[in-house]
Design a protein around this motif. Structure first.
Motif, PDB file in Angstrom:
ATOM      1  N   ARG A 144       0.807  -1.214   0.000  1.00  0.00           N
ATOM      2  CA  ARG A 144       0.000   0.000   0.000  1.00  0.00           C
ATOM      3  C   ARG A 144       0.843   1.269   0.000  1.00  0.00           C
ATOM      4  NH1 ARG A 144      -3.881  -0.842   4.962  1.00  0.00           N
ATOM      5  NH2 ARG A 144      -1.906  -1.646   5.813  1.00  0.00           N
ATOM      6  N   GLU A 145       2.031   1.200   0.607  1.00  0.00           N
ATOM      7  CA  GLU A 145       2.902   2.374   0.590  1.00  0.00           C
ATOM      8  C   GLU A 145       3.362   2.713  -0.827  1.00  0.00           C
ATOM      9  OE1 GLU A 145       6.021   2.772   3.544  1.00  0.00           O
ATOM     10  OE2 GLU A 145       4.973   1.354   4.842  1.00  0.00           O
ATOM     11  N   MET A 146       3.415   1.703  -1.692  1.00  0.00           N
ATOM     12  CA  MET A 146       3.811   1.949  -3.085  1.00  0.00           C
ATOM     13  C   MET A 146       2.783   2.840  -3.776  1.00  0.00           C
ATOM     14  SD  MET A 146       6.259   1.061  -5.316  1.00  0.00           S
ATOM     15  CE  MET A 146       6.843  -0.634  -5.378  1.00  0.00           C
ATOM     16  N   TYR A 147       1.509   2.598  -3.517  1.00  0.00           N
ATOM     17  CA  TYR A 147       0.478   3.462  -4.098  1.00  0.00           C
ATOM     18  C   TYR A 147       0.659   4.900  -3.612  1.00  0.00           C
ATOM     19  CZ  TYR A 147      -2.097  -0.701  -5.662  1.00  0.00           C
ATOM     20  OH  TYR A 147      -2.463  -1.872  -6.282  1.00  0.00           O
ATOM     21  N   MET A 148       1.026   5.053  -2.349  1.00  0.00           N
ATOM     22  CA  MET A 148       1.219   6.381  -1.783  1.00  0.00           C
ATOM     23  C   MET A 148       2.378   7.098  -2.479  1.00  0.00           C
ATOM     24  SD  MET A 148       1.083   7.170   2.298  1.00  0.00           S
ATOM     25  CE  MET A 148       2.629   6.374   2.744  1.00  0.00           C
TER      26      MET A 148
ATOM     27  N   MET B 120       4.987  12.321   0.711  1.00  0.00           N
ATOM     28  CA  MET B 120       4.415  10.995   0.489  1.00  0.00           C
ATOM     29  C   MET B 120       3.015  10.862   1.077  1.00  0.00           C
ATOM     30  SD  MET B 120       6.538   8.968  -1.167  1.00  0.00           S
ATOM     31  CE  MET B 120       8.285   8.855  -1.590  1.00  0.00           C
ATOM     32  N   THR B 121       2.776  11.504   2.207  1.00  0.00           N
ATOM     33  CA  THR B 121       1.540  11.240   2.955  1.00  0.00           C
ATOM     34  C   THR B 121       0.445  12.272   2.742  1.00  0.00           C
ATOM     35  OG1 THR B 121       2.447  12.377   4.914  1.00  0.00           O
ATOM     36  CG2 THR B 121       2.802   9.994   4.758  1.00  0.00           C
ATOM     37  N   TYR B 122       0.700  13.294   1.944  1.00  0.00           N
ATOM     38  CA  TYR B 122      -0.288  14.351   1.729  1.00  0.00           C
ATOM     39  C   TYR B 122      -1.632  13.792   1.287  1.00  0.00           C
ATOM     40  CZ  TYR B 122      -2.454  18.472  -0.491  1.00  0.00           C
ATOM     41  OH  TYR B 122      -3.315  19.468  -0.883  1.00  0.00           O
ATOM     42  N   GLU B 123      -1.616  12.801   0.416  1.00  0.00           N
ATOM     43  CA  GLU B 123      -2.851  12.171  -0.051  1.00  0.00           C
ATOM     44  C   GLU B 123      -2.967  10.729   0.455  1.00  0.00           C
ATOM     45  OE1 GLU B 123      -4.002  13.069  -4.221  1.00  0.00           O
ATOM     46  OE2 GLU B 123      -2.029  14.039  -4.351  1.00  0.00           O
ATOM     47  N   GLY B 124      -2.178  10.383   1.461  1.00  0.00           N
ATOM     48  CA  GLY B 124      -2.107   9.001   1.900  1.00  0.00           C
ATOM     49  C   GLY B 124      -3.299   8.543   2.724  1.00  0.00           C
ATOM     50  N   ASP B 125      -3.579   7.257   2.644  1.00  0.00           N
ATOM     51  CA  ASP B 125      -4.580   6.617   3.490  1.00  0.00           C
ATOM     52  C   ASP B 125      -4.088   6.691   4.936  1.00  0.00           C
ATOM     53  OD1 ASP B 125      -5.852   4.571   5.069  1.00  0.00           O
ATOM     54  OD2 ASP B 125      -6.506   3.589   3.233  1.00  0.00           O
ATOM     55  N   PRO B 126      -4.898   7.219   5.865  1.00  0.00           N
ATOM     56  CA  PRO B 126      -4.448   7.355   7.259  1.00  0.00           C
ATOM     57  C   PRO B 126      -3.931   6.053   7.858  1.00  0.00           C
ATOM     58  CG  PRO B 126      -6.482   8.559   6.930  1.00  0.00           C
ATOM     59  CD  PRO B 126      -6.243   7.796   5.664  1.00  0.00           C
ATOM     60  N   GLU B 127      -4.541   4.942   7.511  1.00  0.00           N
ATOM     61  CA  GLU B 127      -4.087   3.651   8.044  1.00  0.00           C
ATOM     62  C   GLU B 127      -2.682   3.319   7.539  1.00  0.00           C
ATOM     63  OE1 GLU B 127      -5.278  -1.095   7.813  1.00  0.00           O
ATOM     64  OE2 GLU B 127      -6.812   0.418   7.406  1.00  0.00           O
ATOM     65  N   VAL B 128      -2.427   3.595   6.275  1.00  0.00           N
ATOM     66  CA  VAL B 128      -1.110   3.322   5.704  1.00  0.00           C
ATOM     67  C   VAL B 128      -0.075   4.273   6.288  1.00  0.00           C
ATOM     68  CG1 VAL B 128       0.216   3.142   3.565  1.00  0.00           C
ATOM     69  CG2 VAL B 128      -2.198   2.497   3.593  1.00  0.00           C
ATOM     70  N   VAL B 129      -0.468   5.529   6.499  1.00  0.00           N
ATOM     71  CA  VAL B 129       0.429   6.502   7.111  1.00  0.00           C
ATOM     72  C   VAL B 129       0.828   6.048   8.506  1.00  0.00           C
ATOM     73  CG1 VAL B 129       0.651   8.871   7.945  1.00  0.00           C
ATOM     74  CG2 VAL B 129      -0.468   8.417   5.741  1.00  0.00           C
ATOM     75  N   GLN B 130      -0.130   5.608   9.291  1.00  0.00           N
ATOM     76  CA  GLN B 130       0.167   5.143  10.648  1.00  0.00           C
ATOM     77  C   GLN B 130       1.067   3.916  10.629  1.00  0.00           C
ATOM     78  OE1 GLN B 130      -0.367   6.612  13.629  1.00  0.00           O
ATOM     79  NE2 GLN B 130      -1.043   8.307  12.321  1.00  0.00           N
ATOM     80  N   LYS B 131       0.861   3.037   9.684  1.00  0.00           N
ATOM     81  CA  LYS B 131       1.734   1.864   9.562  1.00  0.00           C
ATOM     82  C   LYS B 131       3.163   2.283   9.269  1.00  0.00           C
ATOM     83  CE  LYS B 131       2.443  -2.394   6.892  1.00  0.00           C
ATOM     84  NZ  LYS B 131       3.730  -2.034   6.275  1.00  0.00           N
TER      85      LYS B 131
ATOM     86  N   ILE C  71       4.573   5.124  10.036  1.00  0.00           N
ATOM     87  CA  ILE C  71       5.130   5.745  11.243  1.00  0.00           C
ATOM     88  C   ILE C  71       5.553   4.670  12.238  1.00  0.00           C
ATOM     89  CG2 ILE C  71       4.571   7.161  13.263  1.00  0.00           C
ATOM     90  CD1 ILE C  71       2.802   8.858  11.417  1.00  0.00           C
ATOM     91  N   SER C  72       4.750   3.623  12.369  1.00  0.00           N
ATOM     92  CA  SER C  72       5.046   2.566  13.340  1.00  0.00           C
ATOM     93  C   SER C  72       6.324   1.817  13.023  1.00  0.00           C
ATOM     94  CB  SER C  72       3.875   1.579  13.413  1.00  0.00           C
ATOM     95  OG  SER C  72       3.804   0.776  12.241  1.00  0.00           O
ATOM     96  N   GLN C  73       6.777   1.864  11.779  1.00  0.00           N
ATOM     97  CA  GLN C  73       7.982   1.165  11.376  1.00  0.00           C
ATOM     98  C   GLN C  73       9.239   2.012  11.534  1.00  0.00           C
ATOM     99  OE1 GLN C  73       6.669   0.100   7.384  1.00  0.00           O
ATOM    100  NE2 GLN C  73       6.314  -2.010   8.021  1.00  0.00           N
ATOM    101  N   MET C  74       9.069   3.272  11.918  1.00  0.00           N
ATOM    102  CA  MET C  74      10.218   4.146  12.126  1.00  0.00           C
ATOM    103  C   MET C  74      10.815   3.904  13.507  1.00  0.00           C
ATOM    104  SD  MET C  74       8.692   7.713  10.661  1.00  0.00           S
ATOM    105  CE  MET C  74       8.135   7.855   8.975  1.00  0.00           C
ATOM    106  N   PRO C  75      12.081   4.312  13.721  1.00  0.00           N
ATOM    107  CA  PRO C  75      12.646   4.241  15.075  1.00  0.00           C
ATOM    108  C   PRO C  75      11.738   4.963  16.066  1.00  0.00           C
ATOM    109  CG  PRO C  75      14.341   4.810  13.480  1.00  0.00           C
ATOM    110  CD  PRO C  75      13.033   4.837  12.736  1.00  0.00           C
ATOM    111  N   GLU C  76      11.563   4.371  17.216  1.00  0.00           N
ATOM    112  CA  GLU C  76      10.576   4.894  18.165  1.00  0.00           C
ATOM    113  C   GLU C  76      10.805   6.358  18.499  1.00  0.00           C
ATOM    114  OE1 GLU C  76       8.582   3.646  22.480  1.00  0.00           O
ATOM    115  OE2 GLU C  76      10.138   2.413  21.560  1.00  0.00           O
TER     116      GLU C  76
END
Length: 228
Positions: free
Chosen positions: A11-15, A177-188, A190-195
Motif C-alpha cells: 500500500r505504501e507503493m500506491y502512496m 508521500m503522505t499528503y494524499e495518503g490513506d491514514p491507516e497506511v500513514v500510521q503503519k 510511522i510505526s515502522q520508524m525508530p521509536e
C-alpha cells in the motif's frame, strides 16, 4: 506445521506513486509560469525538480535491484514479459531524466524563456511515460509482489530506501508521500520508524510539506491527483 510468512504490504507503493503523479503533473505549468530572468525562481523550481526526480530514480533503482530479480526467480514464466516491460519503461524514463537534468542546468544558469520551455517540453514527454509506467505497475506488478515477496523482504527494501534519505529531509519527504495518503497506511509507516523519531516525523511532516508547497505551488494544499 509452520505458518506461511506474511506477504508484502504494497500500500505504501500506491502512496509513493500518487506523490510522483502529483508533483510531476504540476511541474510543466509551474516552469512555464516563472518570470523570464527570475533566476531565484528558476533555482527554487530546479531544486524541487531535483528532489522529485531523485525520489523517482531511487525508487526505480530499488525495484531494479530488489524486486525484478526476485520476481523472475520465483514467478512463473508468464511473469518475465511483465518484468522486462518494467525494465524497458525504466530505461525510457532514465533517458528522459538525462534530458531533464541537462535542461534544468541550462535554465538554472540563464532563466530565459527558451530554457524554461525546454524544461517544460521534457516534462511534457516525461509525464505520460511515467503515468503509463505507474499504471502498468499497479495493475500487473503489485499483485505479483504481494504473491511472491515476503513482508520482511519488502520492509528491508523500504528501510534501505529511507536510510539513504538525509535526516534533514525526512520530514519533508514524509510529508510529500503522505499528503494524499490513506491514514491507516500513514500510521503503519510511522510505526515502522525508530521509536524516538516517530513523534518528530508525525508532528512536523505536514508542516514541512505545507511550507514547501507554499513556496513551490503558491499554496500549502496543492491540487490532489489521487491514485490512477
Amino acid at each position: 506445521m509452520t505458518a506461511p510468512e506474511p506477504r508484502a504490504d504494497v500500500r505504501e507503493m500506491y502512496m509513493a506513486h500518487t506523490m510522483m503523479r502529483r508533483e510531476f503533473t504540476l511541474l510543466p505549468e509551474l516552469v512555464r509560469a516563472a518570470a523570464v530572468g527570475d533566476r531565484q525562481r528558476a533555482e527554487v523550481l530546479v531544486r524541487h525538480i531535483e528532489l522529485i526526480e531523485g525520489v523517482l530514480s531511487h525508487h526505480h533503482h530499488s525495484e531494479d535491484t530488489h524486486l525484478w530479480p526476485r520476481l523472475l526467480e520465483r514467478g512463473a514464466a508468464e511473469i518475465a514479459p511483465v518484468v522486462h516491460l518494467m525494465e524497458q519503461q525504466h530505461h525510457t524514463i532514465d533517458e528522459l531524466t538525462v534530458e531533464l537534468r541537462a535542461a534544468t542546468a541550462a535554465w538554472r544558469d540563464t532563466a530565459t524563456r527558451e530554457a524554461a520551455e525546454a524544461v517544460a517540453a521534457v516534462l511534457d514527454r516525461m509525464c505520460p511515460a511515467l503515468e503509463e509506467h505507474l499504471r502498468v505497475e499497479e495493475e500487473q506488478v503489485l499483485p505479483l509482489i504481494e504473491k511472491h515477496v515476503t513482508a520482511s523482504e519488502w520492509d528491508r527494501m523500504v528501510a534501505e530506501g529511507a536510510g539513504d534519505t538525509p535526516v534533514e529531509l525526512l520530514p519533508l519527504m514524509f510529508g510529500l508521500m503522505t499528503y494524499e495518503g490513506d491514514p491507516e497506511v500513514v500510521q503503519k509507516a510511522i510505526s515502522q520508524m525508530p521509536e524516538e523519531a516517530r513523534p518528530v516525523i508525525a508532528g512536523v511532516a505536514a508542516q514541512a510539506f505545507a511550507a514547501h508547497s507554499q513556496i513551490i505551488h503558491g499554496t500549502p494544499t496543492p491540487p490532489r491527483v489521487g491514485a490512477a
